[in-house]
Scaffold this motif. Structure first.
Motif, PDB file in Angstrom:
ATOM      1  N   SER A  44       0.729  -1.170   0.151  1.00  0.00           N
ATOM      2  CA  SER A  44       0.103   0.013  -0.097  1.00  0.00           C
ATOM      3  C   SER A  44       0.792   1.229   0.073  1.00  0.00           C
ATOM      4  CB  SER A  44      -0.918  -0.022   1.247  1.00  0.00           C
ATOM      5  OG  SER A  44      -1.975  -1.082   1.221  1.00  0.00           O
ATOM      6  N   GLU A  45       1.912   1.183   0.653  1.00  0.00           N
ATOM      7  CA  GLU A  45       2.793   2.385   0.723  1.00  0.00           C
ATOM      8  C   GLU A  45       3.668   2.739  -0.774  1.00  0.00           C
ATOM      9  OE1 GLU A  45       4.284   2.478   5.473  1.00  0.00           O
ATOM     10  OE2 GLU A  45       5.639   1.607   3.828  1.00  0.00           O
ATOM     11  N   ARG A  46       3.865   1.520  -1.270  1.00  0.00           N
ATOM     12  CA  ARG A  46       4.364   1.741  -2.605  1.00  0.00           C
ATOM     13  C   ARG A  46       3.511   2.081  -3.677  1.00  0.00           C
ATOM     14  NH1 ARG A  46       8.682  -3.689  -2.855  1.00  0.00           N
ATOM     15  NH2 ARG A  46      10.035  -2.755  -1.059  1.00  0.00           N
ATOM     16  N   ILE A 370      -5.452   4.560  -1.281  1.00  0.00           N
ATOM     17  CA  ILE A 370      -5.385   3.560  -2.107  1.00  0.00           C
ATOM     18  C   ILE A 370      -6.307   2.468  -2.028  1.00  0.00           C
ATOM     19  CG2 ILE A 370      -3.448   1.871  -2.551  1.00  0.00           C
ATOM     20  CD1 ILE A 370      -3.078   4.600  -3.656  1.00  0.00           C
ATOM     21  N   GLU A 371      -6.483   2.062  -0.577  1.00  0.00           N
ATOM     22  CA  GLU A 371      -7.266   0.837  -0.453  1.00  0.00           C
ATOM     23  C   GLU A 371      -8.660   1.097  -0.638  1.00  0.00           C
ATOM     24  OE1 GLU A 371      -6.576   0.423   4.016  1.00  0.00           O
ATOM     25  OE2 GLU A 371      -4.548  -0.198   3.564  1.00  0.00           O
ATOM     26  N   SER A 376      -8.878   1.321  -9.289  1.00  0.00           N
ATOM     27  CA  SER A 376      -9.016   2.635 -10.175  1.00  0.00           C
ATOM     28  C   SER A 376      -7.685   3.307 -10.143  1.00  0.00           C
ATOM     29  CB  SER A 376     -10.141   3.326  -9.828  1.00  0.00           C
ATOM     30  OG  SER A 376     -10.303   3.790  -8.480  1.00  0.00           O
ATOM     31  N   VAL A 377      -6.852   2.874  -9.107  1.00  0.00           N
ATOM     32  CA  VAL A 377      -5.476   3.526  -9.103  1.00  0.00           C
ATOM     33  C   VAL A 377      -4.276   2.545  -9.440  1.00  0.00           C
ATOM     34  CG1 VAL A 377      -6.228   5.341  -7.325  1.00  0.00           C
ATOM     35  CG2 VAL A 377      -5.283   3.094  -6.591  1.00  0.00           C
ATOM     36  N   TYR A 378      -3.270   3.039  -9.749  1.00  0.00           N
ATOM     37  CA  TYR A 378      -1.986   2.218 -10.016  1.00  0.00           C
ATOM     38  C   TYR A 378      -1.752   1.083  -8.862  1.00  0.00           C
ATOM     39  CZ  TYR A 378      -0.532   4.704 -14.277  1.00  0.00           C
ATOM     40  OH  TYR A 378      -0.584   5.334 -15.364  1.00  0.00           O
TER      41      TYR A 378
END
Length: 378
Positions: A44-46, A370-371, A376-378
């Motif tokens: 998730s951080e990446r 992100i979660e 829909s995101v990289y």
């Protein structure tokens, strides 16, 4: 509009501005990529780091393409000589950069940790290797490139790829990489929060200090290096042949322009001041100011090299009289004039659109975001 001599000077400056634009705009997402496996510890951080540059990374590469196109059109002899002689080095840059777009697009398509880790390292290679090799190229240009021209103006390169990886060139390469990572870390301070922001601040302080040290060391080495001096040549406003001049190599010659016009010392001063200010702002988590300061540092470093070499663009270590200068490597007066009009119209449009895009997509990227938008995101 302008005479031929003035057009040559304008395009020397514009090529420098385009290279600076590439360093500032593409540099911060390359810096992010070089930090990706180290600053971010979890998936998730990446993804937070990747999505911090997601809206802009591909558009930023326009600066790289435009700079290459400008060199091709404005300095055709430089383009032909460099791309033929340094073919394998330039291909290594392109091969490495191929990993960036596919890494961004394919990394999160599969949930397998091994798949994602492989692409993380691919993004690292695609970001760090070009930054390193661009610096290596500058280091070799400062020392002179082994080429000469035949009577039919066919350039002959007599060096090898491995000879490019000499100690001074590698030192400049590490300087370039440190500068890019420093800039990328400052950008991450702007776009992240919490533990990621803290790690980015630490990276900024480390690589900012390394950049300062290497910039000073390279300056000392360049001061004692055999540089190039133009002893005689046709009038600057005339159409010239690269073979119609006399060039000498002299110790400390690369500092000649600074001694003739002391005001030019402002550029190395900006390099040091920008790095110090960037580190100070990063320490206080003032990301925007740190980013502006590292941009100023890039301006100082790039234009320090350009001013030191002026009017040389591609010196020849094999036959100094065959070195290329901004007076004799250029296109016709008509070509430079038409290109100038295009640049005057298009550059403000590109800058305005870029500013609008960054303003529209500003704000922090978080793991919660992100979660919540996993598909829909990289």
């Amino acid at each position: 509009m302008f005479d031929y001599e003035t057009l040559k000077l304008i395009w020397w400056l514009l090529v420098g501005v385009l290279l600076l634009g590439f360093a500032v705009m593409d540099g911060h997402d390359m810096g992010m990529g070089a930090l990706l496996p180290f600053v971010a510890k979890t998936d998730s951080e990446r993804r937070v780091l990747i999505n911090s540059v997601a809206p802009h990374w591909d558009g930023n590469q326009v600066w790289f393409i435009t700079a290459g196109g400008a060199i091709f059109a404005a300095w055709p002899l430089v383009y032909a000589t460099a791309f033929s002689g340094l073919y394998f080095a330039l291909m290594a840059v392109l091969w490495a950069m191929f990993l960036r777009p596919v890494g961004f697009d394919y990394r999160s398509k599969v949930a397998d940790p091994r798949w994602r880790s492989a692409w993380d390292w691919g993004i690292f290679v695609g970001s760090a290797v070009p930054a390193l090799l661009f610096g290596v190229a500058f280091g070799n240009v400062l020392q002179g490139v082994p080429f000469h021209y035949e009577d039919d103006m066919r350039s002959v390169y007599t060096g090898t790829f491995w000879a490019l990886l000499n100690p001074f060139a590698l030192l400049v390469g590490v300087l370039s990489l440190s500068m890019i990572i420093f800039h990328g870390a400052n950008y991450l301070i702007v776009r992240t929060e919490g533990v990621l922001q803290t790690r980015a601040r630490r990276a900024s302080l480390i690589f900012g200090a390394l950049m300062l040290l290497l910039f000073a060391l390279c300056g000392v080495l360049v001061a004692g290096m055999h540089g190039y001096t133009l002893l005689s040549a046709p009038e600057a406003g005339a159409m010239q042949s690269p073979l119609d001049k006399v060039v000498a190599m002299q110790s400390g010659a690369w500092l000649g322009n600074f001694h003739k016009l002391p005001l030019l010392w402002i550029f190395p001063a900006l390099g040091f001041f920008g790095a110090l200010a960037g580190m100070a702002f990063a320490a206080k988590l003032k990301g925007v100011l740190a980013f502006v300061a590292s941009s100023v540092a890039m301006l100082g470093v790039i234009f320090t090299a350009g001013v030191a070499m002026f009017p040389f663009v591609l010196p020849s270590s094999e036959m100094p009289n065959h070195s290329l200068t901004l007076w004799d490597c250029v296109s016709s007066e008509r070509t430079l004039e038409v290109m100038l009009w295009v640049a005057l119209v298009m550059t403000p449009i590109v800058v305005a659109y870029t500013g609008w895009a960054y303003r529209l997509m500003r704000g922090k990227i978080t793991t919660a975001h992100i979660e919540a938008n996993d598909h829909s995101v990289y």
